[in-house]
Design an enzyme around this catalytic site. Structure first.
Site, PDB file in Angstrom:
ATOM      1  N   ASN A 110     -38.412 128.778  45.231  1.00  0.00           N
ATOM      2  CA  ASN A 110     -37.589 128.052  46.187  1.00  0.00           C
ATOM      3  C   ASN A 110     -37.743 128.720  47.546  1.00  0.00           C
ATOM      4  O   ASN A 110     -37.842 129.952  47.625  1.00  0.00           O
ATOM      5  CB  ASN A 110     -36.105 128.087  45.798  1.00  0.00           C
ATOM      6  CG  ASN A 110     -35.791 127.169  44.643  1.00  0.00           C
ATOM      7  OD1 ASN A 110     -36.648 126.417  44.181  1.00  0.00           O
ATOM      8  ND2 ASN A 110     -34.560 127.231  44.165  1.00  0.00           N
ATOM      9  N   GLY A 111     -37.714 127.927  48.617  1.00  0.00           N
ATOM     10  CA  GLY A 111     -37.804 128.490  49.950  1.00  0.00           C
ATOM     11  C   GLY A 111     -39.086 128.086  50.647  1.00  0.00           C
ATOM     12  O   GLY A 111     -39.799 127.167  50.212  1.00  0.00           O
ATOM     13  N   TRP A 153     -38.385 119.771  45.776  1.00  0.00           N
ATOM     14  CA  TRP A 153     -38.139 118.870  46.906  1.00  0.00           C
ATOM     15  C   TRP A 153     -39.224 119.161  47.913  1.00  0.00           C
ATOM     16  O   TRP A 153     -39.313 120.257  48.447  1.00  0.00           O
ATOM     17  CB  TRP A 153     -36.751 119.138  47.487  1.00  0.00           C
ATOM     18  CG  TRP A 153     -36.276 118.134  48.485  1.00  0.00           C
ATOM     19  CD1 TRP A 153     -35.630 116.956  48.232  1.00  0.00           C
ATOM     20  CD2 TRP A 153     -36.356 118.240  49.920  1.00  0.00           C
ATOM     21  NE1 TRP A 153     -35.322 116.327  49.411  1.00  0.00           N
ATOM     22  CE2 TRP A 153     -35.756 117.084  50.465  1.00  0.00           C
ATOM     23  CE3 TRP A 153     -36.883 119.194  50.785  1.00  0.00           C
ATOM     24  CZ2 TRP A 153     -35.659 116.858  51.835  1.00  0.00           C
ATOM     25  CZ3 TRP A 153     -36.801 118.974  52.160  1.00  0.00           C
ATOM     26  CH2 TRP A 153     -36.190 117.819  52.662  1.00  0.00           C
TER      27      TRP A 153
END
Length: 610
Positions: free
Chosen positions: A99-100, A74
């Site tokens: 992620n992050g 995303w």
């Protein structure tokens, strides 16, 4: 947001990666990719769009291998392009999924450029790939140590999985702030950001904690901390069912989850009915903690925030205890004044919502003594960081727009309200019996509300062509109006706003005309006559009204006043029943507009970045 899956086995892991990524689609994403150790190379396949497009591309080249990592992205840093899609690779030797958000990526990028590294993307993640490569090749470290050293230099939140070309027997992982777990198999092991990604391969999982480094091999998993010291984590057996992750007879997960609410509510209520409103509902030590508090501070985001707003009415009216509710992302960045004996209550479906987790940490740093979490996912980060917890029993919620998680959160909050009222001598035995009976009957009332779907579908035909809508409510039903507007925005992209009905004349009434549908939550409660007056204000300006009223409310329909009657007023639990029709209205309006109901644009299910 985003999703990670990885596997190391004696079999071809590509089908495992693809299936895992498909099960992570609900989290929200705009591109997908895998990197697989094929024996002589790390082969990467990435595509913008759905996982199926990436799957087809991998099949075209007959991609196979026994070690691999995958990712659904995303976009945060850099646009939605194949160059920015994960996995990211350094010199063909190191592949990373992440992620992050890495907050010091600019600083690290400049440093790595000076060391000769060339960047192909605008992402913060590519920094990780090159940094690990730097320590792996130039520092003489093995993969796990290179990841450990590199992770110490990263600021922000991350879950990382890394593979190396010349170490085909290991996968290295690190976690800080973002969820990551290890799945344990027989002669094979897995990693994922969500247990649903690997549930068809194993139910034995280890949830990584802050700062954990995982060395994942076929024969086993070794966990160490940032200093390289061995650590142990508990093995959990996931009770997520494969059936809960499949559509079955439904067209969309949102539709399925709306219709699962009678059962989800009954399952959540069951734990309350078994013992009554007792502190034990919230864990060991709850009686001592809840007896000492003098206020409640609720921290949450999105739909969970609206659940908190509803609970404020209950907590102050029933338990007689002061309550404030704040958006977690705002609370964590303001100079709050702490009252140590105020109970911090966090609400999160996933238990991994970054803003809520950070708000909890901030509250503790201010001196708050106790925290209670309301969550749908066992052993997730927020419950682990809390003194007390009550788990909702909603089951897996896949649709991005929350439905059954919201209504079961309301039940947990109502149970907290009544427990506090009982401890404070505010709940008589007769009233406790009345509330328990109301809970017992609630799933049936919700089913009656679901039976209104054909009527609501007709309303949706009118909404589908609109660009704006207003939602009105009063008192404890005002948060339901907020939730209704949010649902419509999320999945139809119709601009919708909600107001307390009494606020109309203070500004929003200027928006009302024949093109602005106005939805009114109008239960048969003490504020009904006030709501009727507000409706007349709208009618006088030519507005078209859509009124959700109770069966025993006295509303007359007309050409511009449409009424759907929910079951008879169910008293204090009425907000739960009135949440159902606004969910159905959003769902059917979205269908008629042709939007992606389960994966609305720009949104993600689990928000693990700022």
């Amino acid at each position: 947001m985003c999703g990670i899956v990885g596997a190391i086995a004696q079999r071809n892991v590509v089908p495992v990666l693809v299936e895992g990524l498909k099960r992570l689609e609900y989290r929200g994403y705009d591109s997908a990719g895998v990197a697989v150790h094929t024996g002589s190379a790390i082969t990467r396949v990435r595509r913008v769009g759905r996982v199926a497009e990436m799957e087809n591309a991998a099949a075209e080249i007959n991609l196979t291998g026994q070690l691999g990592i995958g990712h659904t992205r995303w976009a945060t840093h850099g646009g939605v392009t194949e160059y920015n899609a994960h996995p990211h690779v350094s010199h063909g030797q190191i592949a990373v999924v992440h992620n992050g958000i890495i907050e010091n990526h600019d600083e690290q990028r400049e440093r790595l450029k000076q060391l000769g590294y060339v960047f192909e993307s605008q992402t913060d993640t590519e920094v990780i790939a090159h940094l690990v490569h730097h320590y792996y090749k130039n520092g003489g470290l093995d993969l796990v140590e290179a990841v450990r050293v590199a992770s110490r230099e990263l600021s922000g939140a991350y879950a990382i999985a890394v593979i190396a070309l010349d170490q085909p027997d290991v996968m290295a992982c690190a976690r800080k702030g973002c969820p990551l777990l290890v799945g344990l198999g027989e002669g094979e092991n897995f990693i994922a950001s969500d247990v649903s990604a690997i549930i068809s391969s194993t139910r034995k999982v280890i949830f990584l904690e802050e700062g954990d480094i995982a060395e994942v091999r076929r024969e086993g998993v070794k966990l160490t901390d940032q200093q390289g010291q061995p650590i142990e984590r508990k093995i959990h057996f996931s009770d997520v069912s494969l059936a809960s992750l499949e559509l079955g007879p439904y067209s969309h997960f949102m539709q399925k989850e709306i219709h699962e609410q009678p059962k989800a509510l009954a399952d959540t209520i069951e734990q309350v009915l078994h013992d009554g409103f007792l502190p034990a509902l919230f864990g060991a030590g709850a009686s001592e903690i809840l007896s000492q508090i003098d206020g409640v501070q609720i921290l949450a985001c999105g739909t969970s925030y609206y659940a908190g707003l509803t609970a404020r009415y209950w907590l102050e009216a029933i338990a007689g205890i002061p309550c404030s509710v704040e958006v977690a992302s705002e609370y964590r960045y303001r100079d709050a004044v702490a009252r140590p004996n105020t109970l911090i209550v966090t609400i999160s479906q996933s238990g991994e919502t970054l803003d809520t987790m950070e708000a909890l940490k901030y509250a503790k740093s201010l001196g708050h003594k106790w925290a209670l979490s309301i969550c749908n996912v066992k052993e997730s980060a927020i419950p682990r960081a809390s003194d007390l917890v009550i788990y909702t029993r909603a089951g897996a919620e896949i649709g991005v727009a929350s439905t059954k998680a919201f209504t079961t959160q309301l039940i947990a909050l109502f149970a907290l309200t009544c427990t506090l009222a009982k401890l404070r001598g505010k709940l008589t035995a007769a009233r406790e019996t009345e509330y328990l009976d109301a809970l017992r009957q609630l799933p049936g009332s919700v089913q009656h509300a679901l039976n209104l779907e054909p009527q609501i579908r007709v309303w949706a035909e009118r909404f589908a062509g609109k660009d704006h809508a207003l939602f009105l409510g009063r008192g404890v039903h005002y948060p339901i109006a907020l939730e209704g507007a949010l649902k419509l925005k999320e999945i139809t992209y119709i601009h919708a706003e909600a107001y307390p009905a009494g606020e109309l004349k203070h500004g929003p009434l200027a928006l009302v005309d024949e093109n602005m549908p106005v939805v009114v939550i109008a239960p048969n409660d003490a504020l009904l006559e006030k709501v009727k007056s507000n409706i007349q204000e709208v009618r006088a300006r030519g507005g078209e009204m859509f009124v959700f009223a109770d069966l025993d409310s006295h509303f007359s329909e007309s050409e511009a006043v449409h009424v759907i009657r929910t079951p008879r007023h169910v008293g204090v639990l009425s907000p739960v029943v009135h949440a159902i029709p606004v969910q159905l209205l959003a769902y059917h309006s979205a269908l008629m507009r042709g939007t992606d109901v389960d994966k609305p644009r720009n949104l993600a299910k689990s928000v693990t970045v700022e």
